[in-house]
Scaffold this motif. Sequence first.
Motif, PDB file in Angstrom:
ATOM      1  N   SER A   1     -11.412 -13.171  22.772  1.00  0.00           N
ATOM      2  CA  SER A   1     -12.015 -14.469  23.468  1.00  0.00           C
ATOM      3  C   SER A   1     -11.068 -15.306  24.222  1.00  0.00           C
ATOM      4  CB  SER A   1     -12.747 -15.147  22.435  1.00  0.00           C
ATOM      5  OG  SER A   1     -13.721 -14.528  21.704  1.00  0.00           O
TER       6      SER A   1
ATOM      7  N   ALA B   1     -11.143 -16.646  28.047  1.00  0.00           N
ATOM      8  CA  ALA B   1     -12.316 -17.776  28.170  1.00  0.00           C
ATOM      9  C   ALA B   1     -11.603 -19.070  28.139  1.00  0.00           C
ATOM     10  CB  ALA B   1     -13.570 -17.330  27.441  1.00  0.00           C
ATOM     11  N   TYR B   2     -10.701 -19.012  26.946  1.00  0.00           N
ATOM     12  CA  TYR B   2     -10.084 -20.587  26.674  1.00  0.00           C
ATOM     13  C   TYR B   2      -9.153 -20.703  28.011  1.00  0.00           C
ATOM     14  CZ  TYR B   2     -10.797 -18.512  21.779  1.00  0.00           C
ATOM     15  OH  TYR B   2     -11.247 -17.942  20.762  1.00  0.00           O
TER      16      TYR B   2
ATOM     17  N   PHE C   1      -9.369 -19.723  31.013  1.00  0.00           N
ATOM     18  CA  PHE C   1     -10.151 -19.804  32.466  1.00  0.00           C
ATOM     19  C   PHE C   1     -10.882 -21.409  32.393  1.00  0.00           C
ATOM     20  CE2 PHE C   1     -11.126 -15.205  32.400  1.00  0.00           C
ATOM     21  CZ  PHE C   1      -9.899 -14.994  32.990  1.00  0.00           C
ATOM     22  N   ARG C   2     -11.130 -21.674  30.854  1.00  0.00           N
ATOM     23  CA  ARG C   2     -11.659 -23.119  30.767  1.00  0.00           C
ATOM     24  C   ARG C   2     -10.683 -24.233  30.817  1.00  0.00           C
ATOM     25  NH1 ARG C   2     -16.069 -25.474  31.414  1.00  0.00           N
ATOM     26  NH2 ARG C   2     -17.047 -26.550  29.703  1.00  0.00           N
ATOM     27  N   PHE C   3      -9.410 -23.813  30.691  1.00  0.00           N
ATOM     28  CA  PHE C   3      -8.050 -24.785  30.767  1.00  0.00           C
ATOM     29  C   PHE C   3      -7.776 -24.812  32.209  1.00  0.00           C
ATOM     30  CE2 PHE C   3      -3.469 -25.231  30.872  1.00  0.00           C
ATOM     31  CZ  PHE C   3      -3.547 -26.407  30.271  1.00  0.00           C
TER      32      PHE C   3
ATOM     33  N   GLU D   1     -10.124 -24.657  34.682  1.00  0.00           N
ATOM     34  CA  GLU D   1     -11.238 -25.267  35.301  1.00  0.00           C
ATOM     35  C   GLU D   1     -10.955 -26.805  35.086  1.00  0.00           C
ATOM     36  OE1 GLU D   1     -15.748 -23.845  34.187  1.00  0.00           O
ATOM     37  OE2 GLU D   1     -14.245 -22.676  32.899  1.00  0.00           O
ATOM     38  N   GLY D   2     -10.598 -27.166  33.910  1.00  0.00           N
ATOM     39  CA  GLY D   2     -10.052 -28.444  33.393  1.00  0.00           C
ATOM     40  C   GLY D   2      -8.834 -29.122  34.427  1.00  0.00           C
TER      41      GLY D   2
ATOM     42  N   GLN E   1      -7.186 -25.244  42.819  1.00  0.00           N
ATOM     43  CA  GLN E   1      -7.418 -23.744  42.096  1.00  0.00           C
ATOM     44  C   GLN E   1      -6.003 -22.902  42.320  1.00  0.00           C
ATOM     45  OE1 GLN E   1     -10.984 -22.117  41.878  1.00  0.00           O
ATOM     46  NE2 GLN E   1     -10.379 -20.170  42.334  1.00  0.00           N
TER      47      GLN E   1
ATOM     48  N   THR F   1      -8.180 -28.890  18.351  1.00  0.00           N
ATOM     49  CA  THR F   1      -9.489 -28.618  18.884  1.00  0.00           C
ATOM     50  C   THR F   1      -9.525 -27.169  19.231  1.00  0.00           C
ATOM     51  OG1 THR F   1      -9.774 -30.698  20.018  1.00  0.00           O
ATOM     52  CG2 THR F   1     -10.973 -28.864  20.817  1.00  0.00           C
ATOM     53  N   LEU F   2      -8.337 -26.460  19.788  1.00  0.00           N
ATOM     54  CA  LEU F   2      -8.049 -25.070  20.016  1.00  0.00           C
ATOM     55  C   LEU F   2      -7.940 -24.309  18.979  1.00  0.00           C
ATOM     56  CD1 LEU F   2      -7.636 -23.276  22.332  1.00  0.00           C
ATOM     57  CD2 LEU F   2      -5.223 -23.548  22.016  1.00  0.00           C
TER      58      LEU F   2
ATOM     59  N   ALA G   1     -11.683 -24.158  17.375  1.00  0.00           N
ATOM     60  CA  ALA G   1     -12.191 -23.196  18.229  1.00  0.00           C
ATOM     61  C   ALA G   1     -12.271 -21.569  17.972  1.00  0.00           C
ATOM     62  CB  ALA G   1     -12.104 -23.347  19.942  1.00  0.00           C
TER      63      ALA G   1
END
Length: 285
Positions: free
Chosen positions: A179, A182-183, A185-187, A189-190, A206, A256-257, A260
């Motif tokens: 997984s 995805a973490y 990619f989320r990072f 995005e942030g 980006q 949090t990580l 998750a």
Amino acid sequence: MVEFPRIAFVGGGNMAGALIEGLLARGCPPSRLVVLDVHEPTRQKWQARGLEVLEGPDSSLTGCDVWLLAVKPQQLKEVAQAARPCLGSDTLVVSIAAGIALSSLCAWFGTADHPWASVIRAMPNTPALVGQGVTGLAAASGVTDDQRQLATQILSTVGEVVWVDSDDQIDAVTALSGSGPAYVFRFIEGMVAGGQKLGLSAQQSQSLAIATVAGAARLAAQSGDPVETLREKVTSKGGTTAAALDVMQQRQFLETLVAAMQAAHQRAGELSAEFGRTEIGRAEG
Ligand SMILES: NC(=O)C1=CN([C@@H]2O[C@H](COP(=O)(O)OP(=O)(O)OC[C@H]3O[C@@H](n4cnc5c(N)ncnc54)[C@H](OP(=O)(O)O)[C@@H]3O)[C@@H](O)[C@H]2O)C=CC1
Ligand SMILES: O=C(O)[C@@H]1CCC=N1
């Protein structure tokens, strides 16, 4: 690999696609790959690339060296039940389904003659698509060294491989590296959202964010220093990084990580309980 094994992908969707593209990019002839998929557009896509495609299990599967099971965990038991009569006596079964335990896979693919099926659980990740994947692997007790080697050869065409000792560790691998993209990619995005909030364009943000994550990962891989030391080297006393890390600490970024990942690990166990039931097992073999 001197000669590529003949591999049947059971399910030809996203993850199978990452592995197929990786294998093709590394010189595997399309004629060595078979895709069984119920979804017609998926079959058409792989057929156009020169792969043999199947709508349902048939004798083409029997001649394959490896079955790579890449359907959703929810679909796997039904697929196993339908395909098992076509399993060749020397075929190695590699499942990449999240959560489905080796014990379930052995029960579904074992027979009276061969009760401990040649089954390996693997957990790759989507960077396989660009040859930068990492796959955790665990084998059932009857798997031979040659079969382990075969699985290593296949998965290492799309990145690194890490063997672990137990099924539960594959659930941990799933929560970390399966997984994990995805973490990340989320990072990213942030970071992109943060860059825009601070006045950079989306494109600039980006480019900067992706290059930073890629460069930091490469530095962590290549430097002899522990990651804590690398972090400390960025963090000047009283400087900008310290200000940012203070906020991360106040808002419990690490906790949090970890929470998750624990949720992902727990979900793997739930998938096993919900969809790994073994009542079609060896008694029918
Ligand atoms: N995505 C990821 O990052 C990772 C996923 N995994 C695992 O990989 C597996 C596949 O995931 P993913 O690639 O995302 O899933 P996809 O839905 O993209 O692919 C599964 C494919 O199998 C098809 N299918 C459904 N039922 C059958 C059947 N009875 N026989 C043959 N084909 C069938 C589906 O068709 P239809 O769409 O019509 O149902 C679909 O094309 C999962 O078990 C997942 O846990 C492992 C590592 C990483
Ligand atoms: O989300 C999932 O269940 C799958 C397994 C690992 C990555 N994707």
